[in-house]
Design an enzyme around this catalytic site. Sequence first.
Site, PDB file in Angstrom:
ATOM      1  N   THR A   1      32.537  42.151  43.419  1.00  9.77           N
ATOM      2  CA  THR A   1      33.639  42.353  42.466  1.00  9.77           C
ATOM      3  C   THR A   1      34.672  41.235  42.675  1.00  9.77           C
ATOM      4  O   THR A   1      34.554  40.174  42.093  1.00  9.77           O
ATOM      5  CB  THR A   1      34.267  43.753  42.608  1.00  9.77           C
ATOM      6  OG1 THR A   1      34.600  43.996  43.988  1.00  9.77           O
ATOM      7  CG2 THR A   1      33.302  44.825  42.119  1.00  9.77           C
TER       8      THR A   1
ATOM      9  N   LYS B   1      29.296  43.887  50.422  1.00 12.84           N
ATOM     10  CA  LYS B   1      30.340  43.427  49.525  1.00 12.84           C
ATOM     11  C   LYS B   1      31.621  44.146  49.882  1.00 12.84           C
ATOM     12  O   LYS B   1      31.610  45.270  50.392  1.00 12.84           O
ATOM     13  CB  LYS B   1      29.980  43.649  48.056  1.00 12.84           C
ATOM     14  CG  LYS B   1      29.896  45.087  47.575  1.00 12.84           C
ATOM     15  CD  LYS B   1      31.184  45.741  47.155  1.00 12.84           C
ATOM     16  CE  LYS B   1      31.942  44.911  46.164  1.00 12.84           C
ATOM     17  NZ  LYS B   1      33.290  45.596  45.873  1.00 12.84           N
TER      18      LYS B   1
ATOM     19  N   THR C   1      32.402  50.856  54.968  1.00  9.07           N
ATOM     20  CA  THR C   1      33.345  49.976  54.288  1.00  9.07           C
ATOM     21  C   THR C   1      32.735  49.435  53.018  1.00  9.07           C
ATOM     22  O   THR C   1      31.755  48.725  53.045  1.00  9.07           O
ATOM     23  CB  THR C   1      33.775  48.803  55.182  1.00  9.07           C
ATOM     24  OG1 THR C   1      34.640  47.976  54.438  1.00  9.07           O
ATOM     25  CG2 THR C   1      32.620  48.014  55.696  1.00  9.07           C
TER      26      THR C   1
ATOM     27  N   GLU D   1      40.805  39.565  50.164  1.00  8.73           N
ATOM     28  CA  GLU D   1      41.546  39.079  48.998  1.00  8.73           C
ATOM     29  C   GLU D   1      42.804  38.336  49.430  1.00  8.73           C
ATOM     30  O   GLU D   1      43.723  38.914  50.010  1.00  8.73           O
ATOM     31  CB  GLU D   1      41.919  40.256  48.100  1.00  8.73           C
ATOM     32  CG  GLU D   1      40.704  40.907  47.454  1.00  8.73           C
ATOM     33  CD  GLU D   1      41.022  42.227  46.774  1.00  8.73           C
ATOM     34  OE1 GLU D   1      40.133  42.722  46.072  1.00  8.73           O
ATOM     35  OE2 GLU D   1      42.135  42.746  46.963  1.00  8.73           O
TER      36      GLU D   1
ATOM     37  N   ASN E   1      45.553  41.735  42.903  1.00 12.40           N
ATOM     38  CA  ASN E   1      45.579  43.170  42.681  1.00 12.40           C
ATOM     39  C   ASN E   1      46.533  43.598  41.562  1.00 12.40           C
ATOM     40  O   ASN E   1      46.378  44.680  41.009  1.00 12.40           O
ATOM     41  CB  ASN E   1      45.908  43.880  43.988  1.00 12.40           C
ATOM     42  CG  ASN E   1      44.711  43.898  44.924  1.00 12.40           C
ATOM     43  OD1 ASN E   1      43.802  44.708  44.754  1.00 12.40           O
ATOM     44  ND2 ASN E   1      44.680  42.985  45.872  1.00 12.40           N
TER      45      ASN E   1
ATOM     46  N   SER F   1      43.039  44.039  34.346  1.00 15.08           N
ATOM     47  CA  SER F   1      42.910  43.238  33.142  1.00 15.08           C
ATOM     48  C   SER F   1      41.787  42.226  33.259  1.00 15.08           C
ATOM     49  O   SER F   1      41.469  41.577  32.274  1.00 15.08           O
ATOM     50  CB  SER F   1      44.223  42.508  32.848  1.00 15.08           C
ATOM     51  OG  SER F   1      44.574  41.666  33.920  1.00 15.08           O
TER      52      SER F   1
END
EC number: 2.3.1.35
Length: 385
Positions: A145, A167, A178, A256, A380, A385
């Site tokens: 993702t 992932k 996780t 991230e 985040n 969107s």
Amino acid sequence: MGNEIKVPKGFKFYGTHVGIKKKRKDFGLIIADKVCHAAAVFTKNTFCGECIPIGKEHVSNAELQAVVVTSGIANVATGKVGRKNEYRILECLANKLQVEKENILPSSTGLIGPQLPIDLIEDFLKTESIEMKENYEDFAQAILTTDQQMKVRSLKVGDATILGIVKGSGMIEPNMATMLAYVLTDAKIAKEAIYPMLKTAVDQSFNTISIDSDTSTSDTVALLASNHYEVDQTAFQTGLNQLCKDLALAVVKDAEGATKTMFVTVKNAVSQEQAKSAGKSIINSPLVKTALFGNDPNWGRIAMALGKTEGLIFDQNKVTVYYGQYPIFSNSNEEKQNISQILAYIEQNEDIYLTVDLHQGTEQFEVIGCDLSYEYVKINSDYSS
């Protein structure tokens, strides 16, 4: 496929785009040549994905033959329709692959709330051919993702191979697993042994990391053994532990927006559980994480995180805090003479080692986290969107 990654005997893979995402691959399959001995651990988040109860039921007899992953929509908070959609996918796959649907483990990951585009998925599965391959890469890409890269590791234990594909880069504060991780092996593992082996490995790896303190609704770690090669069970457990640790670290490294990884060891605690809790309190603190991003050795935030750890037994007058080899706080005093070396250490390294010595017992535990950057907020805030 890289020469360093080995695929265990008896497994094939598939990954493609079915229409969940706009363009990228979003549908992955693993299938074994026969029913495997299997185990899985799942999220403890009670607002879990519709695939989680199905997965628990399907693996309850310690058998699986296939894994299916839909990526882009988590199928969480979707009610009876979401549950029915999972079963519709399983029915299609069972018919197409000639596998019992009860032997398929479903997983979904992505945005919480929307329904899966089930008509698109069903139409694809009914009309398109599925060519399973020994190459894992299409599958590893299909499950991603917000990940920046595939995370795949393998190792040998005697004649057997263990392969792990994971992932995850956000919403990670595991309590049983996780995000999504699939570990495959051609070793012979008894049904009664496979869950304890997996649980042992997960507790030493995935359950020691945190990116943002949020426990995902979809966490799954599964282990499938195709039972082709005899192995020494102790050696296999050692190898499984190491593989899971490597995969867990890869998740943190791909976090991230992260720019630094923090390895926190709390030592000389009353118990391992207390050491782990204290370490998690430190790596989950937004103040600690933002200080790390700013290269600020703010030991006061470490003290704060220790003090708020529920049930932690310690004497604040005995605590010592180290960055690398340099103490920054000891005997209730800041070690000001070390500040310049510590600043240089943090600025010049991506891997930061923090040690907290409680001087209270004999147990220790290491946890792994990362910093909190502007990029994490951007990713985040834009995600839906």
